[in-house]
Design an enzyme around this catalytic site. Structure first.
Site, PDB file in Angstrom:
ATOM      1  N   LYS A  99       0.870  -1.174   0.000  1.00  0.00           N
ATOM      2  CA  LYS A  99       0.000   0.000   0.000  1.00  0.00           C
ATOM      3  C   LYS A  99       0.911   1.230   0.000  1.00  0.00           C
ATOM      4  O   LYS A  99       2.075   1.146   0.416  1.00  0.00           O
ATOM      5  CB  LYS A  99      -0.857  -0.017   1.283  1.00  0.00           C
TER       6      LYS A  99
ATOM      7  N   HIS B 249     -19.771   5.227  -3.126  1.00  0.00           N
ATOM      8  CA  HIS B 249     -19.603   4.403  -4.332  1.00  0.00           C
ATOM      9  C   HIS B 249     -20.030   2.957  -4.102  1.00  0.00           C
ATOM     10  O   HIS B 249     -20.772   2.387  -4.893  1.00  0.00           O
ATOM     11  CB  HIS B 249     -18.136   4.420  -4.773  1.00  0.00           C
TER      12      HIS B 249
HETATM   13  P1  NAD Z   1     -17.033   6.718  -0.584  1.00  0.00           P
HETATM   14  O1  NAD Z   1     -16.150   7.804  -0.083  1.00  0.00           O
HETATM   15  O2  NAD Z   1     -17.550   6.771  -1.973  1.00  0.00           O
HETATM   16  O3  NAD Z   1     -18.317   6.587   0.371  1.00  0.00           O
HETATM   17  C1  NAD Z   1     -18.272   6.685   1.754  1.00  0.00           C
HETATM   18  C2  NAD Z   1     -19.597   7.270   2.209  1.00  0.00           C
HETATM   19  O4  NAD Z   1     -19.610   7.245   3.641  1.00  0.00           O
HETATM   20  C3  NAD Z   1     -19.811   8.729   1.785  1.00  0.00           C
HETATM   21  O5  NAD Z   1     -21.086   8.873   1.220  1.00  0.00           O
HETATM   22  C4  NAD Z   1     -19.662   9.504   3.101  1.00  0.00           C
HETATM   23  O6  NAD Z   1     -20.462  10.668   3.130  1.00  0.00           O
HETATM   24  C5  NAD Z   1     -20.141   8.482   4.091  1.00  0.00           C
HETATM   25  N1  NAD Z   1     -19.667   8.718   5.468  1.00  0.00           N
HETATM   26  C6  NAD Z   1     -18.481   9.212   5.883  1.00  0.00           C
HETATM   27  N2  NAD Z   1     -18.460   9.280   7.227  1.00  0.00           N
HETATM   28  C7  NAD Z   1     -19.645   8.803   7.668  1.00  0.00           C
HETATM   29  C8  NAD Z   1     -20.215   8.616   8.951  1.00  0.00           C
HETATM   30  N3  NAD Z   1     -19.549   8.945  10.051  1.00  0.00           N
HETATM   31  N4  NAD Z   1     -21.447   8.111   9.031  1.00  0.00           N
HETATM   32  C9  NAD Z   1     -22.144   7.781   7.917  1.00  0.00           C
HETATM   33  N5  NAD Z   1     -21.661   7.945   6.667  1.00  0.00           N
HETATM   34  C10 NAD Z   1     -20.424   8.444   6.546  1.00  0.00           C
HETATM   35  O7  NAD Z   1     -16.236   5.359  -0.301  1.00  0.00           O
HETATM   36  P2  NAD Z   1     -16.455   3.954  -0.977  1.00  0.00           P
HETATM   37  O8  NAD Z   1     -15.521   3.826  -2.133  1.00  0.00           O
HETATM   38  O9  NAD Z   1     -17.903   3.711  -1.155  1.00  0.00           O
HETATM   39  O10 NAD Z   1     -15.889   2.983   0.158  1.00  0.00           O
HETATM   40  C11 NAD Z   1     -16.642   2.732   1.333  1.00  0.00           C
HETATM   41  C12 NAD Z   1     -15.783   1.938   2.310  1.00  0.00           C
HETATM   42  O11 NAD Z   1     -15.404   0.697   1.715  1.00  0.00           O
HETATM   43  C13 NAD Z   1     -14.489   2.622   2.708  1.00  0.00           C
HETATM   44  O12 NAD Z   1     -14.210   2.326   4.048  1.00  0.00           O
HETATM   45  C14 NAD Z   1     -13.445   1.968   1.801  1.00  0.00           C
HETATM   46  O13 NAD Z   1     -12.159   1.980   2.386  1.00  0.00           O
HETATM   47  C15 NAD Z   1     -13.999   0.556   1.717  1.00  0.00           C
HETATM   48  N6  NAD Z   1     -13.594  -0.142   0.511  1.00  0.00           N
HETATM   49  C16 NAD Z   1     -13.891   0.383  -0.715  1.00  0.00           C
HETATM   50  C17 NAD Z   1     -13.503  -0.286  -1.865  1.00  0.00           C
HETATM   51  C18 NAD Z   1     -13.848   0.250  -3.232  1.00  0.00           C
HETATM   52  O14 NAD Z   1     -13.711  -0.484  -4.235  1.00  0.00           O
HETATM   53  N7  NAD Z   1     -14.310   1.471  -3.347  1.00  0.00           N
HETATM   54  C19 NAD Z   1     -12.799  -1.516  -1.778  1.00  0.00           C
HETATM   55  C20 NAD Z   1     -12.537  -2.046  -0.502  1.00  0.00           C
HETATM   56  C21 NAD Z   1     -12.929  -1.343   0.629  1.00  0.00           C
END
Ligand code: NAD
Length: 366
Positions: free
Chosen positions: A93, A196
């Site tokens: 990472k 997302h």
């Molecule tokens: P993103 O930033 O698109 O979405 C996160 C959402 O969470 C946002 O809408 C934000 O407003 C909301 N949020 C932030 N703080 C919050 C809180 N305290 N309470 C409620 N909502 C809150 O991120 P993503 O790409 O959808 O990823 C979501 C999670 O999954 C992250 O933790 C990321 O590390 C993990 N993840 C994502 C992927 C990927 O392919 N995108 C892969 C593995 C893990």
């Protein structure tokens, strides 16, 4: 004249390995470039199974120590995620210290890409928080050791829909284990964080007939999605004591902690967020004692890494989705193994991943 007493206690401690989240990490690279202002750290945790693939996070860390600790923790997580998923990849990472909104530019990305290139493929980068597909395209100008580039450039594009599909598979497996059926129709599910990944997950589970509640700090997003899908909305942080069948953390890590764990009123936890357990041993055990089936985050959110892995050999979306579907089988296997060995599902998944690494190493050396 009084002599100054120097505290030499710190000299007794190993200054590097053994500090922070170091856990047999193979190599740490500090990247510093005065011209662009780049300050980045690349952490290679383990390369037994293959090159260390893992995203780059750009974040305004409180301090360089916080950045180092984060990259150590995240790269270790990637080792186990790839190993449990059956990918021939190691764990790595990178973090770039800075505000992605105000400090990111193409020059900085290219300079970072040159550092990645200097590792000759031992580390392969991808997107993480603060990075976008476009940034990967810029990095690609200076190194082939990058994934997650645009589809029109032969890449796999945004990994989130595939991640969501994997979470959906993991959730169905956890339901099968806990309720005797993988069918989510009628199940009360809270999705915390509808970004997302969260949105696509909401799409899958509403289509299946689950009773979905969504929560986010972004209220306009909640309004938009509650209109688009058949969901209820809950505002604020007071969500942990809701009466649920399934809680899906899809926002931040560490939402299962000393405080929330006593409030949780759910039967299953299955979500996308990384590092959901604030303390993976203590809170893993507490969930097991409460009879909550916890689907290990690093296993069920592996769709994204499966997707970018596909890029290394010529990308096919169908193939990535097919591989991701297998998260269902692995999750069920983990629950069964954890019961048999009286382990938490998290420890069971870590054990299984470590066994795969150890066996591979043995075979290679024999
Ligand atoms: P993103 O930033 O698109 O979405 C996160 C959402 O969470 C946002 O809408 C934000 O407003 C909301 N949020 C932030 N703080 C919050 C809180 N305290 N309470 C409620 N909502 C809150 O991120 P993503 O790409 O959808 O990823 C979501 C999670 O999954 C992250 O933790 C990321 O590390 C993990 N993840 C994502 C992927 C990927 O392919 N995108 C892969 C593995 C893990």
């Amino acid at each position: 004249m009084t002599s100054k007493i120097i505290d030499t206690d710190f000299l007794k401690k190993d200054p590097v390995f053994g500090q922070l989240s170091f856990d047999s990490h193979e190599q740490i690279v500090f990247c510093n470039d005065k011209d662009t202002g780049l300050k980045a750290i690349i952490s290679i945790h383990n390369t037994v199974l293959g090159p260390a693939l893992g995203g780059t996070r750009m974040w305004s860390y409180q301090s360089e120590w916080h950045a180092l600790n984060d990259v150590l923790r995240l790269s270790r997580g990637m080792t186990y995620k790839s190993a449990i998923t059956g990918l021939n990849l190691g764990g790595g990472k990178a973090v770039i210290i800075g505000d992605a909104k105000t400090q990111k530019n193409d020059k900085l990305m290219r300079r970072f890409g040159e550092f990645v290139n200097s590792l000759s493929g031992k580390y392969i980068t991808a997107e993480d928080v603060g990075m976008e597909t476009r940034d990967m395209d810029v990095i690609r100008e200076v190194t082939p050791f990058v994934t997650g580039i645009s589809e029109h450039k032969g890449g796999s594009g945004n990994p989130s829909p595939v991640t969501a599909y994997g979470v959906y598979m993991g959730m169905k497996a956890a339901a099968k284990y806990k309720f005797g059926s993988e069918n989510l129709a009628g199940k009360k599910i809270l999705v915390q964080g509808v970004g997302h990944v969260g949105e696509t997950l909401v799409k899958y589970i509403t289509e299946e007939g689950a009773q979905v509640i969504i929560n986010d700090i972004n209220e306009s997003r909640l309004e938009e999605l509650s209109k688009k899908y058949n969901t209820n909305v809950v505002l604020g942080n007071d969500i942990y004591n809701l009466d649920l069948d399934i809680y899906a953390p899809c926002a931040l890590g560490a939402t299962i902690n000393d405080k929330s764990i006593h409030q949780l009123n759910t039967k299953v936890i299955a979500g996308a967020a990384n590092n959901q357990l604030a303390d993976e041993v203590k809170h893993g055990k507490m969930l097991k004692e409460k009879g909550i089936a916890y689907a290990p985050d690093f296993l069920i959110n592996a769709g994204g890494i499966i997707n970018v892995y596909g890029e290394l050999k010529g990308y096919s979306k169908e193939e990535s989705l097919k591989k991701t579907e297998n998260i269902y089988n692995t999750t069920l296997e983990i629950f069964k193994y954890s019961d048999k060995e009286n382990l938490t599902p998290h420890s069971a998944a870590l054990n299984m991943a470590q066994n795969r690494i150890d066996n591979y190493k043995k075979e290679r050396n024999s």
